[in-house]
Write a protein that holds these residues in place. Structure first.
Motif, PDB file in Angstrom:
ATOM      1  N   MET A  20      46.045  48.015 -28.985  1.00  0.00           N
ATOM      2  CA  MET A  20      46.297  48.641 -27.676  1.00  0.00           C
ATOM      3  C   MET A  20      47.404  49.688 -27.804  1.00  0.00           C
ATOM      4  O   MET A  20      47.310  50.775 -27.247  1.00  0.00           O
ATOM      5  N   TYR A  24      46.826  53.527 -27.032  1.00  0.00           N
ATOM      6  CA  TYR A  24      47.648  54.000 -25.904  1.00  0.00           C
ATOM      7  C   TYR A  24      48.518  55.175 -26.354  1.00  0.00           C
ATOM      8  O   TYR A  24      48.654  56.165 -25.636  1.00  0.00           O
ATOM      9  N   ARG A  64      55.226  51.560 -19.258  1.00  0.00           N
ATOM     10  CA  ARG A  64      53.813  51.632 -18.839  1.00  0.00           C
ATOM     11  C   ARG A  64      52.940  50.810 -19.771  1.00  0.00           C
ATOM     12  O   ARG A  64      52.045  50.085 -19.336  1.00  0.00           O
ATOM     13  N   TYR A  65      53.232  50.894 -21.075  1.00  0.00           N
ATOM     14  CA  TYR A  65      52.434  50.169 -22.069  1.00  0.00           C
ATOM     15  C   TYR A  65      52.594  48.656 -21.865  1.00  0.00           C
ATOM     16  O   TYR A  65      51.600  47.917 -21.839  1.00  0.00           O
ATOM     17  N   ASP A  67      53.409  47.083 -19.169  1.00  0.00           N
ATOM     18  CA  ASP A  67      52.697  46.742 -17.926  1.00  0.00           C
ATOM     19  C   ASP A  67      51.204  46.596 -18.177  1.00  0.00           C
ATOM     20  O   ASP A  67      50.566  45.661 -17.701  1.00  0.00           O
ATOM     21  N   TYR A  68      50.678  47.548 -18.946  1.00  0.00           N
ATOM     22  CA  TYR A  68      49.242  47.539 -19.229  1.00  0.00           C
ATOM     23  C   TYR A  68      48.847  46.277 -19.997  1.00  0.00           C
ATOM     24  O   TYR A  68      47.858  45.624 -19.668  1.00  0.00           O
ATOM     25  N   ASN A  71      48.908  43.230 -17.721  1.00  0.00           N
ATOM     26  CA  ASN A  71      47.737  43.248 -16.826  1.00  0.00           C
ATOM     27  C   ASN A  71      46.450  42.940 -17.581  1.00  0.00           C
ATOM     28  O   ASN A  71      45.598  42.206 -17.087  1.00  0.00           O
ATOM     29  N   ALA A  72      46.324  43.513 -18.783  1.00  0.00           N
ATOM     30  CA  ALA A  72      45.092  43.319 -19.563  1.00  0.00           C
ATOM     31  C   ALA A  72      44.889  41.840 -19.891  1.00  0.00           C
ATOM     32  O   ALA A  72      43.774  41.334 -19.817  1.00  0.00           O
ATOM     33  N   PHE A  77      42.037  45.371 -16.171  1.00  0.00           N
ATOM     34  CA  PHE A  77      42.042  46.532 -17.067  1.00  0.00           C
ATOM     35  C   PHE A  77      42.211  47.846 -16.294  1.00  0.00           C
ATOM     36  O   PHE A  77      42.042  48.919 -16.836  1.00  0.00           O
ATOM     37  N   GLY A  78      42.488  47.719 -15.014  1.00  0.00           N
ATOM     38  CA  GLY A  78      42.700  48.911 -14.193  1.00  0.00           C
ATOM     39  C   GLY A  78      41.406  49.515 -13.691  1.00  0.00           C
ATOM     40  O   GLY A  78      40.320  48.947 -13.851  1.00  0.00           O
ATOM     41  N   PRO A 272      42.564  54.515 -18.716  1.00  0.00           N
ATOM     42  CA  PRO A 272      42.167  53.110 -18.519  1.00  0.00           C
ATOM     43  C   PRO A 272      40.784  52.802 -19.101  1.00  0.00           C
ATOM     44  O   PRO A 272      40.578  51.736 -19.675  1.00  0.00           O
ATOM     45  N   MET A 275      40.941  52.737 -22.948  1.00  0.00           N
ATOM     46  CA  MET A 275      41.617  51.503 -23.366  1.00  0.00           C
ATOM     47  C   MET A 275      40.701  50.300 -23.204  1.00  0.00           C
ATOM     48  O   MET A 275      40.601  49.448 -24.094  1.00  0.00           O
TER      49      MET A 275
END
Lengths: 318, 315
Positions: A20, A24, A64-65, A67-68, A71-72, A77-78, A272, A275
């Motif tokens: 990721m 990213y 941001r990474y 956070d991603y 969440n993932a 996955f947004g 998104p 990714m």
């Protein structure tokens, strides 16, 4: 054995985090402001700034990474920046098409490559061997996307036998699967030949022959089961490679799969979506490799015995 | 039999010195003689494989065509447009016909060889150098460094190749250099692994130990002793992957993310021609054939080299 499987599954998690990070970071380097790309060149600076804040692009990269990643791992996955739809749903819709295509292609490669490899090995240095190995060499040299276009010209344009785009029926998969399988046929043919030749030269094969066993029984009953074991690993590895290489074939045949989705998302800098696709494909590859290792351990009595012995030894020592 | 005879001959030729006269010997002579005869033996074994020689001849022709493309046909001719003669099939004037802009396909393929070979060979060369350094360090040093490098390559190998290359090209921009860098980065883990395993086969040899005990520095040992002795699998891997790289580079250009038209790159030519396959199939037939023939010749050569460098691998 269970300990080994759990260990392998746990290793997948940090590897996915690193994957990721790599994707990213690469997407971060892609030129262009995401908000500007989404709203278009005519959008006002205020609107662009507002969207930048909404997307979280006013925050540092690492925040941001992180956070991603969080969440993932909770399954979020947004949403796609282009369509606004859930990335997970979009990938999930297209994934079966890509898997179906890869499975058809692999089945074709296995059905053609392995028997030809066996034939080449059994009839080593004969005409069959020469034709087989040269055929493999030609197959390995032909670009799949070019072969795809040649097949379209012949079977769709000239003969009008098969459809040239879409995924409506089984017939739609024939040309893409054939184009994708050519390189895999070459790999499986050559690999099967090599392992089979090695196996035929083993002492136990000589013993079986010396005992007066029929040649068919020697080849198919003794040598083949042992020769096919490493072929399983290669088949799995090639299948994983195929999942990543579907982009060109899906583009030629306008197949709405993950490959096409990745290609369009990269062009539109839909972070998104790129990714999501990357995580899906990479996780599939990793899981596939794990399944191959487990299947291999169950099929090969030598590896199975090693695990059983280790387990018994462990208990004894306890 | 012939191999035994060669070995005996070599043994006779190498003078084994007395301990007292070691200072009088020119040490450079021994490795030179051995290396020369080794190369001769490899070349002999390579020439015995007829298909490999065919591959070498075809590739040499393509390489020479690429180098001297400008001598055969000026570059401007490959870009010259003439709408009046567009989409023509083969003729005495235009051997392979013309494309949608009236450009001669044969001239474009000749000049395209430059770009395709440059991308393929360049990506492999840079990849081998960078992967070689990483792989040699991992194999030679071992321990934590080896674990870190190998785990990194494992992770990179899990990312689908095309996804990684396309993302890199999108990030870096569409140009020959960037395609080359993207391909090199994507192939780096594979090369690092191959070179590491090649290094591991020689790292415990006595001559490495001797060099270490003489106080030689790590880079000297790697470049002077380890890599020359582990070069066989590296050369084979390089030859085989140049063909694959040419196909991948063409694939990237085919998707419109590599070298851009009007540059006469083979993949870009396929990309331009794909919209006309129903009406003018020759636009995609010849550039694709050029890619396939080049990759085929390289595969034949790679196969022959593998057998010649390590006859034990030959079935």
């Amino acid at each position: 054995m269970i300990k080994y499987v759990i260990k392998r599954i746990l290793i997948i998690i940090p590897m996915l985090v690193v994957v990721m990070f790599i994707i990213y970071s690469i997407m971060e380097m892609t030129p262009g402001e995401p908000a500007r790309l989404i709203l278009g060149t005519n959008a006002s600076q205020e609107a662009v700034d507002q969207l930048t804040i909404e997307l979280g692009y006013d925050r540092p990269f690492l925040v941001r990474y992180a956070d991603y990643v969080v969440n993932a791992f909770t399954g979020d996955f947004g949403e796609s920046w282009q369509t606004g739809r859930s990335v997970f749903q979009e990938v999930l819709i297209r994934f079966p098409t890509t898997i179906k295509l890869a499975v058809f292609a692999m089945a074709l490669a296995v059905l053609i490559g392995i028997p030809l490899g066996i034939l080449s090995a059994v009839k080593q240095y004969s005409v069959f061997d020469g034709v087989g190995t040269t055929f493999a060499m030609v197959m390995a040299s032909v670009p799949s996307f070019w072969l795809a276009m040649m097949l379209i010209i012949l079977f769709s344009v000239k003969l009008r036998l098969l459809p040239s785009f879409g995924t409506g029926s089984f017939a739609h998969y024939i040309l893409p699967a054939v184009s994708m399988s050519c390189a895999e046929i070459a790999v499986l043919l050559r690999f099967t030949r090599t392992t089979m030749v090695e196996e035929i030269r083993q002492d136990y094969v000589r013993t079986a022959r010396a005992k007066g066993q029929k040649e068919n029984k020697v080849v198919f009953g003794h040598a083949l089961p042992n020769a096919l074991l490493p072929v399983i690993t290669v088949t799995g590895t090639e299948f994983c490679g195929m999942l990543g290489g579907v982009v060109t074939i899906e583009t030629v045949f306008s197949i709405n799969g993950v490959g096409m989705l990745i290609y369009n998302s990269i062009l539109q800098k839909d972070v998104p979506m790129v990714m999501g696709c990357a995580i899906f494909l990479t996780a599939s590859v990793m899981l596939m490799m794990l399944v191959i290792d487990i299947v291999y351990a169950f099929i090969d009595p030598r590896i199975k015995a090693r695990y059983t012995r280790a387990a018994k030894g462990g208990k004894a020592s306890e | 039999m012939s191999n035994n005879r060669e070995e005996n001959k070599m043994q006779k030729e190498v003078h084994i010195p007395e301990m007292e006269s070691l200072d009088e010997i020119n040490l450079d002579e021994i490795p030179k003689m051995t290396r020369g005869s080794q190369l001769k033996a490899v070349w002999k074994r390579f020439c015995r494989n007829r298909l490999a020689v065919v591959g070498l001849v075809i590739f040499s022709i393509i390489l020479l065509t690429a180098i001297f493309a400008g001598v055969f046909v000026p570059y401007e001719k490959a870009l010259e447009q003439n709408i009046a003669i567009r989409n023509q099939t083969s003729s005495a004037e235009h051997w392979l016909g013309t494309d949608n802009y009236g450009r001669d396909i044969f001239f474009r393929i000749i000049h395209g060889a430059r770009y395709s070979l440059l991308t393929g060979m360049g990506a492999v060369a840079v990849g081998i150098i960078c992967g070689g350094i990483l792989g040699a360090l991992a194999g030679f040093r071992g321990g934590l460094l080896d674990t870190i490098i190998m785990r990194c390559t494992d992770t990179l190998l899990c990312i689908p190749f095309m996804l990684l290359v396309l993302a890199l090209v999108a990030a870096l921009g569409t140009s020959l250099t960037n395609v080359l860098i993207a391909l090199m980065l994507a192939m780096l883990p594979t090369y690092a692994r191959v070179i590491r395993s090649a290094v591991l086969t020689v790292v415990d040899a006595d001559y490495i130990e001797a060099s270490r005990s003489c106080g030689a520095k790590i880079w000297r040992i790697i470049f002077k002793h380890v890599i020359p002795n582990a070069v066989g699998p590296i050369i084979v891997q390089a030859t085989m992957t140049v063909g694959t790289m040419i196909i991948w580079a063409a694939g990237i250009s085919f998707l419109g993310m590599g070298i851009q038209p009007p540059t006469p790159e083979w993949g870009a030519m396929l990309s331009e021609g794909k919209n006309f396959i129903t009406t003018t199939p020759h636009l995609v037939l010849y550039p694709g054939l050029a890619i396939a023939i080049t990759a085929f010749s390289l595969n034949l050569m790679g196969d022959g080299l593998r057998d010649a460098l390590d006859p034990r691998l030959k079935d």
